[in-house]
Design a protein around this motif. Structure first.
Motif, mmCIF file in Angstrom:
data_model
loop_
_atom_site.group_PDB
_atom_site.id
_atom_site.type_symbol
_atom_site.label_atom_id
_atom_site.label_comp_id
_atom_site.label_asym_id
_atom_site.label_seq_id
_atom_site.Cartn_x
_atom_site.Cartn_y
_atom_site.Cartn_z
ATOM 1 N N ILE A 22 0.833 -1.200 0.000
ATOM 2 C CA ILE A 22 0.000 0.000 0.000
ATOM 3 C C ILE A 22 0.872 1.256 0.000
ATOM 4 N N TYR A 23 1.954 1.223 0.744
ATOM 5 C CA TYR A 23 2.891 2.350 0.772
ATOM 6 C C TYR A 23 3.456 2.612 -0.623
ATOM 7 N N ARG A 24 3.846 1.557 -1.339
ATOM 8 C CA ARG A 24 4.376 1.712 -2.691
ATOM 9 C C ARG A 24 3.297 2.210 -3.649
ATOM 10 N N ILE A 36 -1.154 9.132 -4.633
ATOM 11 C CA ILE A 36 -1.724 10.360 -4.083
ATOM 12 C C ILE A 36 -1.800 11.442 -5.155
ATOM 13 N N THR A 37 -0.775 11.542 -6.004
ATOM 14 C CA THR A 37 -0.794 12.574 -7.031
ATOM 15 C C THR A 37 -1.869 12.326 -8.080
ATOM 16 N N SER A 38 -2.072 11.070 -8.471
ATOM 17 C CA SER A 38 -3.105 10.808 -9.474
ATOM 18 C C SER A 38 -4.506 11.015 -8.906
ATOM 19 N N ALA A 63 -6.096 6.786 4.821
ATOM 20 C CA ALA A 63 -6.477 5.984 5.982
ATOM 21 C C ALA A 63 -7.273 4.757 5.566
ATOM 22 N N LEU A 64 -8.168 4.897 4.621
ATOM 23 C CA LEU A 64 -8.941 3.737 4.161
ATOM 24 C C LEU A 64 -8.048 2.683 3.522
ATOM 25 N N LEU A 65 -7.064 3.115 2.747
ATOM 26 C CA LEU A 65 -6.154 2.143 2.145
ATOM 27 C C LEU A 65 -5.336 1.410 3.200
ATOM 28 N N PHE A 66 -4.794 2.149 4.184
ATOM 29 C CA PHE A 66 -3.971 1.499 5.192
ATOM 30 C C PHE A 66 -4.795 0.611 6.131
ATOM 31 N N PHE A 67 -5.947 1.089 6.575
ATOM 32 C CA PHE A 67 -6.764 0.253 7.460
ATOM 33 C C PHE A 67 -7.326 -0.950 6.732
ATOM 34 N N GLY A 68 -7.643 -0.791 5.451
ATOM 35 C CA GLY A 68 -8.073 -1.941 4.662
ATOM 36 C C GLY A 68 -6.968 -2.968 4.528
#
Length: 93
Positions: A22-24, A36-38, A63-68
Motif C-alpha cells: 500500500i505504501y508503494r 496520491i498525485t493521481s 487511511a482507508l487504504l492502510f486500514f483496509g
C-alpha cells in the motif's frame, strides 16, 4: 489447560507485506494509478472551486487504504497461520 497463542507469525508477515504494498501504491504511479498525485489530480479535475474538499478527502483515502490493508493482513495472516499449524500437526501425528 489450553495452550494460548502468544504470537501470530503468519499474520505479522502478511501484514508487513500488505502495508509495504500500500505504501508503494501511494507513492508511485507505476504499479496502479492509485497514487496520491493521481487521485489529487483526478479530484482537482472534478472539483474546480472546492479545493478544501480535496484536502479533506486525501487523508481519508490514505487511511482507508492502510486500514483496509491491515484488516486484510490480519484476516489472511490468521488463515495462513492456521493452515501451517494444521500441516505441522499432521506431520507430527
Amino acid at each position: 489447560m489450553k495452550n494460548r497463542k502468544t504470537s501470530n507469525v503468519g499474520g505479522s508477515i502478511f501484514l508487513f507485506i500488505l502495508v509495504y504494498f500500500i505504501y508503494r501504491i501511494l507513492l508511485e504511479d507505476d504499479i496502479l494509478p492509485f497514487s496520491i498525485t493521481s487521485v489529487q489530480s483526478t479530484m482537482n479535475h472534478w472539483v474546480k472551486h472546492w479545493h478544501f474538499l480535496v484536502v479533506g478527502l486525501i487523508p481519508v483515502y490514505i487511511a482507508l487504504l492502510f486500514f483496509g490493508a491491515v484488516i486484510l493482513g490480519i484476516f489472511f495472516g490468521d488463515k495462513i497461520e492456521r493452515l501451517i499449524s494444521k500441516i505441522l500437526q499432521k506431520k507430527i501425528h
